[in-house]
Write a protein that holds these residues in place. Structure first.
Motif, PDB file in Angstrom:
ATOM      1  N   LEU A 197      -1.203  -2.136 -10.587  1.00  0.00           N
ATOM      2  CA  LEU A 197      -2.023  -3.142  -9.897  1.00  0.00           C
ATOM      3  C   LEU A 197      -3.071  -2.502  -9.000  1.00  0.00           C
ATOM      4  O   LEU A 197      -4.221  -2.939  -8.963  1.00  0.00           O
TER       5      LEU A 197
ATOM      6  N   HIS B 262      -5.844  -1.100 -11.039  1.00  0.00           N
ATOM      7  CA  HIS B 262      -6.672  -2.156 -11.621  1.00  0.00           C
ATOM      8  C   HIS B 262      -7.542  -2.853 -10.576  1.00  0.00           C
ATOM      9  O   HIS B 262      -8.731  -3.053 -10.792  1.00  0.00           O
ATOM     10  N   TYR B 263      -6.946  -3.242  -9.460  1.00  0.00           N
ATOM     11  CA  TYR B 263      -7.657  -4.027  -8.441  1.00  0.00           C
ATOM     12  C   TYR B 263      -8.186  -3.202  -7.268  1.00  0.00           C
ATOM     13  O   TYR B 263      -9.177  -3.570  -6.659  1.00  0.00           O
TER      14      TYR B 263
ATOM     15  N   TRP C 289      -6.904  -1.421  -3.395  1.00  0.00           N
ATOM     16  CA  TRP C 289      -6.181  -1.990  -2.248  1.00  0.00           C
ATOM     17  C   TRP C 289      -6.898  -3.187  -1.635  1.00  0.00           C
ATOM     18  O   TRP C 289      -6.264  -4.164  -1.244  1.00  0.00           O
ATOM     19  N   ASP C 290      -8.237  -3.114  -1.532  1.00  0.00           N
ATOM     20  CA  ASP C 290      -8.983  -4.206  -0.900  1.00  0.00           C
ATOM     21  C   ASP C 290      -8.796  -5.518  -1.652  1.00  0.00           C
ATOM     22  O   ASP C 290      -8.486  -6.556  -1.052  1.00  0.00           O
ATOM     23  N   GLU C 291      -8.988  -5.490  -2.957  1.00  0.00           N
ATOM     24  CA  GLU C 291      -8.848  -6.702  -3.762  1.00  0.00           C
ATOM     25  C   GLU C 291      -7.397  -7.165  -3.808  1.00  0.00           C
ATOM     26  O   GLU C 291      -7.125  -8.365  -3.779  1.00  0.00           O
ATOM     27  N   LEU C 292      -6.465  -6.224  -3.856  1.00  0.00           N
ATOM     28  CA  LEU C 292      -5.047  -6.580  -3.860  1.00  0.00           C
ATOM     29  C   LEU C 292      -4.676  -7.291  -2.558  1.00  0.00           C
ATOM     30  O   LEU C 292      -3.950  -8.286  -2.559  1.00  0.00           O
TER      31      LEU C 292
ATOM     32  N   LYS D 229      -6.699  -9.063  -0.768  1.00  0.00           N
ATOM     33  CA  LYS D 229      -7.306 -10.396  -0.800  1.00  0.00           C
ATOM     34  C   LYS D 229      -6.493 -11.354  -1.667  1.00  0.00           C
ATOM     35  O   LYS D 229      -6.370 -12.525  -1.355  1.00  0.00           O
ATOM     36  N   ARG D 230      -5.950 -10.849  -2.753  1.00  0.00           N
ATOM     37  CA  ARG D 230      -5.192 -11.691  -3.678  1.00  0.00           C
ATOM     38  C   ARG D 230      -3.790 -12.006  -3.157  1.00  0.00           C
ATOM     39  O   ARG D 230      -3.276 -13.086  -3.392  1.00  0.00           O
TER      40      ARG D 230
ATOM     41  N   LEU E 177       1.424 -11.776  -9.917  1.00  0.00           N
ATOM     42  CA  LEU E 177       0.075 -11.255 -10.123  1.00  0.00           C
ATOM     43  C   LEU E 177       0.055 -10.288 -11.298  1.00  0.00           C
ATOM     44  O   LEU E 177      -0.851 -10.324 -12.133  1.00  0.00           O
ATOM     45  N   TYR E 178       1.064  -9.441 -11.394  1.00  0.00           N
ATOM     46  CA  TYR E 178       1.152  -8.490 -12.498  1.00  0.00           C
ATOM     47  C   TYR E 178       1.184  -9.229 -13.836  1.00  0.00           C
ATOM     48  O   TYR E 178       0.485  -8.861 -14.782  1.00  0.00           O
TER      49      TYR E 178
ATOM     50  N   THR F 165      -2.228 -10.810 -14.722  1.00  0.00           N
ATOM     51  CA  THR F 165      -3.356  -9.897 -14.880  1.00  0.00           C
ATOM     52  C   THR F 165      -3.522  -9.476 -16.338  1.00  0.00           C
ATOM     53  O   THR F 165      -2.553  -9.105 -16.992  1.00  0.00           O
TER      54      THR F 165
END
Length: 95
Positions: free
Chosen positions: A43, A46-47, A49-52, A54-55, A87-88, A91
């Motif tokens: 994860l 793929h995303y 840390w910043d996007e993770l 946020k999600r 989320l995993y 995705t």
């Protein structure tokens, strides 16, 4: 019976079973044999840390994130681990 109405249970948590031929890339059964560390690492790759963060709004993803500290938190906090697993599963990984 409508296949979308069937639920799959994992660790007491219900997940809707994707319909045959649906665009769902993965199901709950696909988590079998995947360690939390490899799941989280994928994860983050793929995303990021910043996007993770946020999600999934949990502090271990936002404030000085690391795999080690996140694993420690996720192993002790079932609701957070469930969010990460969801989320995993949702995705669509390209690699």
């Amino acid at each position: 019976m409508d296949r979308a109405a069937i639920w799959v249970y994992k660790d007491g948590i219900a997940f809707p079973q994707p319909a045959i031929g649906s665009s769902a890339a993965m199901s709950v059964h696909d988590l079998h044999g995947i360690t939390l560390e490899s799941l989280l690492t994928r994860l983050v790759a793929h995303y990021g840390w910043d996007e993770l963060g946020k999600r999934i709004d949990i502090n271990c993803f936002i404030s000085d994130p690391s795999i080690k500290s996140s694993l420690k938190f996720l192993r002790k906090t079932p609701w957070a681990r469930t969010k990460v697993e969801e989320l995993y599963l949702a995705t669509n990984f390209t690699n």
